[in-house]
Design an enzyme around this catalytic site. Sequence first.
Site, PDB file in Angstrom:
ATOM      1  N   ASP A  35      24.201  -9.919  -4.879  1.00 21.11           N
ATOM      2  CA  ASP A  35      25.161 -10.960  -3.962  1.00 21.11           C
ATOM      3  C   ASP A  35      25.678 -12.062  -4.944  1.00 21.11           C
ATOM      4  O   ASP A  35      26.482 -12.961  -4.573  1.00 21.11           O
ATOM      5  CB  ASP A  35      24.121 -11.614  -3.224  1.00 21.11           C
ATOM      6  CG  ASP A  35      22.855 -12.393  -3.966  1.00 21.11           C
ATOM      7  OD1 ASP A  35      22.452 -12.001  -5.130  1.00 21.11           O
ATOM      8  OD2 ASP A  35      22.061 -12.925  -3.216  1.00 21.11           O
ATOM      9  N   ASP A  93      17.924  -5.307  -3.972  1.00 20.02           N
ATOM     10  CA  ASP A  93      17.126  -6.738  -4.047  1.00 20.02           C
ATOM     11  C   ASP A  93      16.260  -6.814  -3.153  1.00 20.02           C
ATOM     12  O   ASP A  93      16.290  -6.295  -1.987  1.00 20.02           O
ATOM     13  CB  ASP A  93      18.411  -7.943  -3.813  1.00 20.02           C
ATOM     14  CG  ASP A  93      19.313  -8.212  -5.129  1.00 20.02           C
ATOM     15  OD1 ASP A  93      18.783  -8.093  -5.964  1.00 20.02           O
ATOM     16  OD2 ASP A  93      20.666  -8.714  -4.952  1.00 20.02           O
ATOM     17  N   ASP A 108      25.646 -10.701 -10.926  1.00 16.37           N
ATOM     18  CA  ASP A 108      25.347  -9.343 -10.473  1.00 16.37           C
ATOM     19  C   ASP A 108      26.738  -8.409 -10.876  1.00 16.37           C
ATOM     20  O   ASP A 108      26.640  -7.374 -10.747  1.00 16.37           O
ATOM     21  CB  ASP A 108      24.878  -9.217  -9.245  1.00 16.37           C
ATOM     22  CG  ASP A 108      23.335  -9.746  -8.805  1.00 16.37           C
ATOM     23  OD1 ASP A 108      22.750  -9.701  -9.703  1.00 16.37           O
ATOM     24  OD2 ASP A 108      23.322 -10.201  -7.623  1.00 16.37           O
TER      25      ASP A 108
END
Length: 956
Positions: free
Chosen positions: A592, A333, A596
Amino acid sequence: MAEKPEVLDAVLKETVDLENIPIEEVFENLRCTREGLTATAAQERLSIFGYNKLEEKKESKFLKFLGFMWNPLSWVMEAAAIMAIALANGGGKPPDWQDFVGIITLLIINSTISFIEENNAGNAAAALMARLAPKAKVLRDGKWDEEDASVLVPGDIISIKLGDIIPADARLLEGDPLKIDQSALTGESLPVTKGPGDGVYSGSTCKQGEIEAVVIATGVHTFFGKAAHLVDSTNQVGHFQKVLTAIGNFCICSIAVGMIIEIIVMYPIQHRKYRPGIDNLLVLLIGGIPIAMPTVLSVTMAIGSHRLAQQGAITKRMTAIEEMAGMDVLCSDKTGTLTLNKLTVDKALIEVFAKGIDADTVVLMAARASRIENQDAIDTAIVGMLADPKEARAGIREIHFLPFNPTDKRTALTYLDGEGKMHRVSKGAPEQILNLAHNKSDIERRVHTVIDKFAERGLRSLGVAYQEVPEGRKESAGGPWQFIALLPLFDPPRHDSAETIRRALNLGVNVKMITGDQLAIGKETGRRLGMGTNMYPSSALLGQTKDESIAALPIDELIEKADGFAGVFPEHKYEIVKRLQARKHICGMTGDGVNDAPALKKADIGIAVDDATDAARSASDIVLTEPGLSVIISAVLTSRAIFQRMKNYTIYAVSITIRIVLGFMLLALIWKFDFPPFMVLIIAILNDGTIMTISKDRVKPSPLPDSWKLAEIFTTGVVLGGYLAMMTVIFFWAAYKTNFFPRIFGVSTLEKTATDDFRKLASAIYLQVSTISQALIFVTRSRSWSFVERPGLLLVFAFFVAQLVATLIAVYANWSFAAIEGIGWGWAGVIWLYNIVTYIPLDLIKFLIRYALSGKAWDLVLEQRIAFTRKKDFGKELRELQWAHAQRTLHGLQVPDPKIFSETTNFNELNQLAEEAKRRAEIARLRELHTLKGHVESVVKLKGLDIETIQQSYTV
């Protein structure tokens, strides 16, 4: 309070259907209110209902201890113990009780160490997992607080929001409907909508919305708790266990082959006596089996897991360590991992679209559409721009707040102003806010221009819109939305991200940025971090890109070559992982959010970042307790060190098995030498005690991703073990059949005599086998020369203590039951010198094995062209052509042509060649500039002169 026990007793016995009765009756039966319980009442109910968790079956400590003696390797040792008293009972001799006791002692020692270490590791793991225990927002004593979900009781009021795992069975109160994923409980693949009054189950996941609920059941009384009682836990056999089994089977098969050969030769051919034959078989059984292997590897993994936790990476699954060691692609990310996730807004850059509104008013509107408590990073940045956070709600009355969710990608506040008029303000993703605007077609081009302008500077955009609600009801659609402004958000990169990415590349881990932001923002961040700008929009993953330069490339290859992807949704993450795995990559994925979870589960190593939702943590293999990418790279290094320790030991274990089986089999069959089984037991006990320390050894992590290569382990073990076995055979021959050692060193002779008393020879062989066998660990633990890579002090200390004991036994012991006699310090010195000479070639053999297994040696042998060509640089033209083709293909200028590459050449090798060529060119340039010799050679080359004819000297 007097009536509460009876009422709660009815709830405890489940005689009240709290799931279906009206919500007001729920409060009445639970004797609670919408203001929640008091801390005292909650404590009383905790004593009645128990903790909100499923009690695990407590395993008997004694049975657990015995379990360490119940595995294939232990079975072999147990068979040897039975042989010692059952079969070794003949030839006029009593049963071999000393060997039986020794074997049982060895088993107990190994089991005790395993039991203690695993118990300690289990306690440490429990403490670590307690840090990951799910939390719940609960209303107690009129205040919202975060508590462990395990202390919830029926009657508690809890808050459920996006990403939460429902902590207990509950009934929803007033608020917006939730989207609940119940697939883990009911098998429903799609999220279900739950509104006020509906029941939700413990263990399900909130996919959208935010609402309060009253707890109606906890622990074993929940829907999940009842189902769990009906299902037995299943133990999945991991890759690590399969490798352990394969190595154990190889050792067992090697011993079996040696024993069969001994039986065939000793009895039908040599007509040996029964008892000596059994003793020789016992030597192979006891000495060949790596009984300590499960203990050493498990302890190494447990200690490594604890070390990872200290670095901020908690492993939920122990075997994730070996997968982390082999990871070669990390999809990271951007926000919060590569960047700080501490957003700032430059008020001077705010672009206003509505007339009569200034930047301060825009900030106030955005702040009203933000949370005052429980804020995310954007809310914090916006509200923080106000002089006083209370201004966000000053002069208005909040009617309804719409929290952020992945579908709408915006927040909204419906409120009443001082005059009683209703308004609604919203902030969120510019595209979503633009879609609300009544004049979208008029401002769309300008909005996109501003967004692109921000993106080129690495700034994210946040849209703000406003509408009036003349109907005065929160459910009403309201009047036309007005697009107010675009705010620029800057998320600065972490100070260590660039250096960490460089370290990752040096370790063979390719970091790919996965971001939901715009492509231009991704490229700008990639440029700042030095990770490249070869990034693509998420549309490229679906083959919908309009860019002709990449449209011709297969999607798999595009994903493999890209530095990152922008505008990514969670489903894209899953696709990226799947495609990379199809290309044989070991893929790590950070995440997070609740959405996901599928990608985290699909990845070889799912990594939940710091402050991840419960759902993301649940789906991951590793949970980070500190922010940033550096934690992950540190975990990779630690995992590789752990893996290296395990690999070093497995090569050592296989080598020792081959060394014992082959060496003692040859001695028994060629010279009819009967080595005492008890002395092999002494070797095994001293070796196991020393080798336990390898779990804390100092090792160099591999510079490249690691994986279990059984062919390498077995080949290296067989060659090293074979070499050591032959050196023992040579030593035996020199000591028994020649006078070499007495003549050179002046020691007493051990030559063959009429009586053939092998007692002193047995002591000499014992010391020779013990010292060189244990010294082998220093060779297998190092990648380069063993005397260069310094081992851990504990390992060195254990080695010298064990070999001091072995030397003292060989020098002084006169044990009739073990058939050995002391050989004195002279022979001890000779044996140590012989073993030092034997040790020296071990590193060279290790390097030759590694070179042969790499395939490059076989290329030279098979092709033979380089050796017989007259050309000075054979194949130069082909290499240059291949390199140029690779470069053009990598930059999208040419479609890959598989015919141009041989079976042994790939893009990575060509890129490495290119990098080496660049380095050589730079070195040559610097050499030419800064050395006289280089300058002279340059001038000679430029003038076309022959340097051999120039009669002048120059200094380097």
